[in-house]
Every structure is written in C-alpha cells, then in structure tokens.
Design a protein around this motif. Sequence first.
Motif, short mmCIF file in Angstrom:
data_model
loop_
_atom_site.label_atom_id
_atom_site.label_comp_id
_atom_site.label_asym_id
_atom_site.label_seq_id
_atom_site.Cartn_x
_atom_site.Cartn_y
_atom_site.Cartn_z
N ASP A 91 -5.18 38.28 31.05
CA ASP A 91 -5.76 39.21 29.91
C ASP A 91 -6.98 38.70 29.34
OD1 ASP A 91 -3.60 40.65 30.24
OD2 ASP A 91 -2.50 39.91 28.38
N ALA A 92 -7.32 37.19 29.41
CA ALA A 92 -8.47 36.91 28.82
C ALA A 92 -9.60 37.11 29.61
CB ALA A 92 -8.47 35.47 28.52
N GLY A 93 -9.26 37.03 30.99
CA GLY A 93 -10.27 37.20 32.15
C GLY A 93 -10.81 38.73 32.07
N ARG A 94 -9.61 39.66 31.96
CA ARG A 94 -9.92 41.11 32.00
C ARG A 94 -10.88 41.59 30.53
NH1 ARG A 94 -5.03 41.24 34.44
NH2 ARG A 94 -3.68 41.22 32.66
N ALA A 95 -10.46 40.77 29.36
CA ALA A 95 -11.03 40.94 28.20
C ALA A 95 -12.55 40.43 28.59
CB ALA A 95 -10.57 40.22 27.02
N ALA A 96 -12.82 39.47 29.08
CA ALA A 96 -14.29 38.93 29.28
C ALA A 96 -15.02 39.75 30.20
CB ALA A 96 -14.23 37.60 29.98
N ARG A 97 -14.20 40.43 31.36
CA ARG A 97 -14.97 41.38 32.14
C ARG A 97 -15.08 42.82 31.44
NH1 ARG A 97 -18.18 41.62 35.72
NH2 ARG A 97 -17.22 39.79 36.78
N HIS B 240 -32.28 46.60 35.99
CA HIS B 240 -31.95 45.21 36.79
C HIS B 240 -31.02 44.42 35.65
CE1 HIS B 240 -35.02 45.83 39.55
NE2 HIS B 240 -35.63 46.31 38.83
N VAL B 241 -29.75 44.86 35.67
CA VAL B 241 -28.75 44.36 35.06
C VAL B 241 -27.44 43.75 35.78
CG1 VAL B 241 -26.88 44.70 33.01
CG2 VAL B 241 -29.13 45.70 33.09
N GLU B 242 -27.36 42.56 35.60
CA GLU B 242 -26.02 41.86 36.39
C GLU B 242 -24.87 41.32 35.38
OE1 GLU B 242 -25.06 37.64 38.82
OE2 GLU B 242 -27.15 38.27 38.39
N SER B 243 -23.76 41.97 35.56
CA SER B 243 -22.64 41.19 34.38
C SER B 243 -22.05 40.12 35.43
CB SER B 243 -21.64 42.30 34.14
OG SER B 243 -20.95 43.01 35.19
N ARG B 244 -21.72 39.04 34.79
CA ARG B 244 -20.85 37.82 35.16
C ARG B 244 -19.81 37.30 34.27
NH1 ARG B 244 -25.31 33.60 36.63
NH2 ARG B 244 -23.38 32.25 36.16
N VAL B 245 -18.84 36.96 34.83
CA VAL B 245 -17.84 36.19 33.93
C VAL B 245 -17.44 35.06 34.50
CG1 VAL B 245 -15.33 36.10 33.32
CG2 VAL B 245 -16.42 38.44 33.30
N GLU B 246 -17.61 33.85 33.68
CA GLU B 246 -17.30 32.30 34.09
C GLU B 246 -16.15 31.83 33.47
OE1 GLU B 246 -19.11 30.91 36.34
OE2 GLU B 246 -20.55 32.48 36.59
N GLU B 247 -15.43 30.76 34.01
CA GLU B 247 -14.45 30.41 33.50
C GLU B 247 -14.94 29.04 32.85
OE1 GLU B 247 -10.61 31.18 33.60
OE2 GLU B 247 -11.41 32.95 34.44
N GLY B 248 -14.27 28.68 31.58
CA GLY B 248 -14.34 27.43 30.94
C GLY B 248 -14.57 27.31 29.55
N ASP B 249 -15.35 26.57 29.13
CA ASP B 249 -15.64 26.24 27.56
C ASP B 249 -17.12 26.76 27.54
OD1 ASP B 249 -16.20 25.50 25.03
OD2 ASP B 249 -15.79 23.28 25.41
N GLU B 250 -16.94 27.82 26.67
CA GLU B 250 -18.15 28.64 26.27
C GLU B 250 -19.22 27.73 25.51
OE1 GLU B 250 -15.85 29.50 22.68
OE2 GLU B 250 -15.34 29.52 24.89
N ALA B 251 -18.83 26.74 25.00
CA ALA B 251 -19.72 26.01 24.19
C ALA B 251 -20.62 24.95 25.08
CB ALA B 251 -19.12 24.91 23.27
N ILE B 252 -20.04 24.71 26.43
CA ILE B 252 -20.73 24.01 27.26
C ILE B 252 -21.73 24.72 27.95
CG2 ILE B 252 -20.47 22.41 29.23
CD1 ILE B 252 -17.93 21.74 28.14
#
Length: 91
Positions: free
Chosen positions: A56-62, A79-91
């Motif tokens: 669900d978190a991944g779907r929300a991020a996407r 020229h717009v690309e969308s990306r989702v990464e896994e991990g700590d957003e503070a790093i």
Amino acid sequence: MKVLFATDGEEPSARAGALLGRVADPARSEIVVLSVSDFEVAMREAESHHHYSADDAGRAARHATDEAAEALRGEGFDHVESRVEEGDEAI
C-alpha cells in the motif's frame, strides 16, 4: 534545467509542484518527480486503511509521483519522469 521534485502526495507538495509549474520553463526543463516508499509512509497509510502494508505504501508513493508528473505535463512540461525509491527519505 534539471529539476528533482520530491513529493509525498500531500497538499504542501502539490503547492510546490504548482510553483514549479510557474517558475520553470517547460521547453528547457527536465523534471524527475520522486517519492520514497518507507516504513513511515506505510504506517501513515495503515492509519487510514487500518492495516499495515508495504505494498500500500508503494502504491501511495507511485500515485503521488504519477499525479504530480501528470499535473506538470498539464502545465506543458514534456520531459517529466516519475520514480519511486525504497528506503529512508531523509537519506
């Protein structure tokens, strides 16, 4: 101009995206819309859905990145690309 636009799908991010749409030149900008799927995002989603799910978190991020990218495309940015990464957003 290359721009990294981070979003979590919340209203402040939407306002930042609208500002980006007003100040950047669509013809000369390459934008990467980024969201990070992590434990805190999953827990925030769990509060509204009453269960924990990393999916669900991944779907929300996407959804957040796709929505922001589509809004920018609507402002004329090609020229717009969308990306989702896994991990700590503070790093």
